[in-house]
Design a protein around this motif. Structure first.
Motif, PDB file in Angstrom:
ATOM      1  N   GLN A  51       7.090  15.871  -7.295  1.00 32.58           N
ATOM      2  CA  GLN A  51       6.775  15.676  -5.890  1.00 32.58           C
ATOM      3  C   GLN A  51       7.352  14.344  -5.419  1.00 32.58           C
ATOM      4  N   VAL A  52       8.174  14.407  -4.379  1.00 33.44           N
ATOM      5  CA  VAL A  52       8.797  13.209  -3.842  1.00 33.44           C
ATOM      6  C   VAL A  52       7.783  12.431  -3.011  1.00 33.44           C
ATOM      7  N   GLN A  53       7.735  11.128  -3.263  1.00 34.27           N
ATOM      8  CA  GLN A  53       6.884  10.262  -2.457  1.00 34.27           C
ATOM      9  C   GLN A  53       7.609   8.972  -2.141  1.00 34.27           C
ATOM     10  N   LEU A  54       7.503   8.557  -0.886  1.00 26.89           N
ATOM     11  CA  LEU A  54       7.935   7.241  -0.443  1.00 26.89           C
ATOM     12  C   LEU A  54       6.749   6.637   0.281  1.00 26.89           C
ATOM     13  N   VAL A  55       6.243   5.533  -0.256  1.00 31.06           N
ATOM     14  CA  VAL A  55       5.040   4.935   0.298  1.00 31.06           C
ATOM     15  C   VAL A  55       5.341   3.507   0.730  1.00 31.06           C
ATOM     16  N   GLU A  56       5.286   3.285   2.038  1.00 25.80           N
ATOM     17  CA  GLU A  56       5.560   1.962   2.588  1.00 25.80           C
ATOM     18  C   GLU A  56       4.285   1.128   2.663  1.00 25.80           C
ATOM     19  N   SER A  57       4.465  -0.177   2.581  1.00 29.47           N
ATOM     20  CA  SER A  57       3.357  -1.110   2.741  1.00 29.47           C
ATOM     21  C   SER A  57       3.893  -2.426   3.264  1.00 29.47           C
ATOM     22  N   GLY A  58       2.987  -3.274   3.734  1.00 29.15           N
ATOM     23  CA  GLY A  58       3.371  -4.612   4.138  1.00 29.15           C
ATOM     24  C   GLY A  58       3.448  -4.865   5.627  1.00 29.15           C
ATOM     25  N   GLY A  59       3.263  -3.829   6.419  1.00 31.18           N
ATOM     26  CA  GLY A  59       3.307  -4.024   7.860  1.00 31.18           C
ATOM     27  C   GLY A  59       2.086  -4.784   8.362  1.00 31.18           C
ATOM     28  N   GLY A  60       2.131  -5.135   9.645  1.00 26.89           N
ATOM     29  CA  GLY A  60       0.998  -5.836  10.231  1.00 26.89           C
ATOM     30  C   GLY A  60       1.374  -6.520  11.524  1.00 26.89           C
ATOM     31  N   LEU A  61       0.470  -7.385  11.977  1.00 24.45           N
ATOM     32  CA  LEU A  61       0.665  -8.158  13.197  1.00 24.45           C
ATOM     33  C   LEU A  61       1.121  -9.564  12.817  1.00 24.45           C
ATOM     34  N   VAL A  62       2.180 -10.024  13.461  1.00 16.40           N
ATOM     35  CA  VAL A  62       2.726 -11.337  13.155  1.00 16.40           C
ATOM     36  C   VAL A  62       3.169 -12.018  14.442  1.00 16.40           C
ATOM     37  N   ILE A  81      17.602  -6.725   2.771  1.00 16.04           N
ATOM     38  CA  ILE A  81      17.144  -5.550   2.023  1.00 16.04           C
ATOM     39  C   ILE A  81      17.446  -5.772   0.545  1.00 16.04           C
ATOM     40  N   SER A  82      16.516  -5.369  -0.297  1.00  9.02           N
ATOM     41  CA  SER A  82      16.705  -5.510  -1.739  1.00  9.02           C
ATOM     42  C   SER A  82      16.023  -4.346  -2.444  1.00  9.02           C
ATOM     43  N   ARG A  83      16.340  -4.170  -3.710  1.00  5.89           N
ATOM     44  CA  ARG A  83      15.724  -3.088  -4.475  1.00  5.89           C
ATOM     45  C   ARG A  83      15.540  -3.517  -5.916  1.00  5.89           C
ATOM     46  N   ASP A  84      14.578  -2.886  -6.556  1.00 11.86           N
ATOM     47  CA  ASP A  84      14.330  -3.091  -7.971  1.00 11.86           C
ATOM     48  C   ASP A  84      14.327  -1.713  -8.622  1.00 11.86           C
ATOM     49  N   ASN A  85      15.407  -1.378  -9.291  1.00 12.63           N
ATOM     50  CA  ASN A  85      15.527  -0.047  -9.874  1.00 12.63           C
ATOM     51  C   ASN A  85      14.588   0.160 -11.066  1.00 12.63           C
ATOM     52  N   ALA A  86      14.128  -0.922 -11.666  1.00 17.89           N
ATOM     53  CA  ALA A  86      13.168  -0.795 -12.766  1.00 17.89           C
ATOM     54  C   ALA A  86      11.780  -0.432 -12.238  1.00 17.89           C
ATOM     55  N   LYS A  87      11.477  -0.867 -11.033  1.00 18.09           N
ATOM     56  CA  LYS A  87      10.161  -0.600 -10.438  1.00 18.09           C
ATOM     57  C   LYS A  87      10.196   0.506  -9.392  1.00 18.09           C
ATOM     58  N   ASN A  88      11.376   1.038  -9.098  1.00 21.52           N
ATOM     59  CA  ASN A  88      11.529   2.071  -8.061  1.00 21.52           C
ATOM     60  C   ASN A  88      10.997   1.603  -6.705  1.00 21.52           C
ATOM     61  N   THR A  89      11.390   0.397  -6.334  1.00 17.82           N
ATOM     62  CA  THR A  89      10.966  -0.128  -5.051  1.00 17.82           C
ATOM     63  C   THR A  89      12.161  -0.640  -4.251  1.00 17.82           C
ATOM     64  N   VAL A  90      12.036  -0.561  -2.946  1.00 18.07           N
ATOM     65  CA  VAL A  90      13.020  -1.141  -2.043  1.00 18.07           C
ATOM     66  C   VAL A  90      12.249  -1.940  -1.009  1.00 18.07           C
ATOM     67  N   ASP A  91      12.656  -3.187  -0.806  1.00 15.70           N
ATOM     68  CA  ASP A  91      11.948  -4.104   0.069  1.00 15.70           C
ATOM     69  C   ASP A  91      12.791  -4.485   1.282  1.00 15.70           C
ATOM     70  N   LEU A  92      12.111  -4.900   2.325  1.00 15.04           N
ATOM     71  CA  LEU A  92      12.772  -5.431   3.512  1.00 15.04           C
ATOM     72  C   LEU A  92      12.083  -6.740   3.865  1.00 15.04           C
ATOM     73  N   GLN A  93      12.772  -7.839   3.625  1.00 10.68           N
ATOM     74  CA  GLN A  93      12.274  -9.155   4.010  1.00 10.68           C
ATOM     75  C   GLN A  93      12.697  -9.415   5.444  1.00 10.68           C
ATOM     76  N   MET A  94      11.711  -9.642   6.305  1.00  8.43           N
ATOM     77  CA  MET A  94      11.985  -9.824   7.722  1.00  8.43           C
ATOM     78  C   MET A  94      11.566 -11.226   8.125  1.00  8.43           C
ATOM     79  N   ASN A  95      12.529 -12.012   8.557  1.00  7.99           N
ATOM     80  CA  ASN A  95      12.285 -13.390   8.976  1.00  7.99           C
ATOM     81  C   ASN A  95      12.607 -13.559  10.450  1.00  7.99           C
ATOM     82  N   SER A  96      12.129 -14.647  11.018  1.00  8.77           N
ATOM     83  CA  SER A  96      12.387 -14.960  12.435  1.00  8.77           C
ATOM     84  C   SER A  96      12.132 -13.750  13.319  1.00  8.77           C
ATOM     85  N   ARG A 108       7.149  -8.987   4.744  1.00 11.06           N
ATOM     86  CA  ARG A 108       7.917  -8.307   3.707  1.00 11.06           C
ATOM     87  C   ARG A 108       7.371  -6.901   3.549  1.00 11.06           C
ATOM     88  N   LEU A 109       8.220  -5.932   3.849  1.00  6.56           N
ATOM     89  CA  LEU A 109       7.865  -4.534   3.666  1.00  6.56           C
ATOM     90  C   LEU A 109       8.310  -4.074   2.294  1.00  6.56           C
TER      91      LEU A 109
END
Length: 114
Positions: free
Chosen positions: A1-12, A70-85, A19-20
């Motif tokens: 079963q394919v899953q993509l689960v995002e986290s890290g959003g909010g009010l800023v 944007i970055s990824r960690d293939n060992a952890k199966n994660t992709v991140d989005l660092q959002m600044n400014s 960082r998503l």
């Protein structure tokens, strides 16, 4: 079963950072092109950033160049989005995407407001 689960959003506050993260499972992540999209109310979904399987190539929308990474960690199966400014115009629902088969996460809300 394919899953993509995002986290890290909010009010800023404008000028702040978030960082998503997207946790993937159910498909060969290390060979997948991964991307982040966003959709603001009343607007079409747009590509924000994409990254190749080996991290050798990244693409960023002009509107976020110099601010997002944007970055990824293939060992952890994660992709991140660092959002600044962050700016109010970055307010949107942000979605994780696998580019070839078109898998999508459920989205995480980012709101930039004072």
């Amino acid at each position: 079963q394919v899953q993509l689960v995002e986290s890290g959003g909010g009010l800023v506050l404008p000028g702040g950072s978030l960082r998503l993260s997207c946790a993937a499972s159910g498909f060969p992540f290390s060979s997948a092109i991964m991307a982040w999209y966003r959709q603001a109310p009343g607007k079409e979904r747009e590509l924000v950033a994409a990254i190749s399987p080996t991290r050798s190539t990244t693409n960023l929308a002009d509107s976020v160049k110099g601010r997002f990474i944007i970055s990824r960690d293939n060992a952890k199966n994660t992709v991140d989005l660092q959002m600044n400014s962050l700016k109010p115009e970055d307010t949107a629902m942000y979605y994780c995407n696998e580019a070839v088969y078109g898998y999508w996460g459920q989205g995480t809300q980012v709101t930039v407001s004072s």
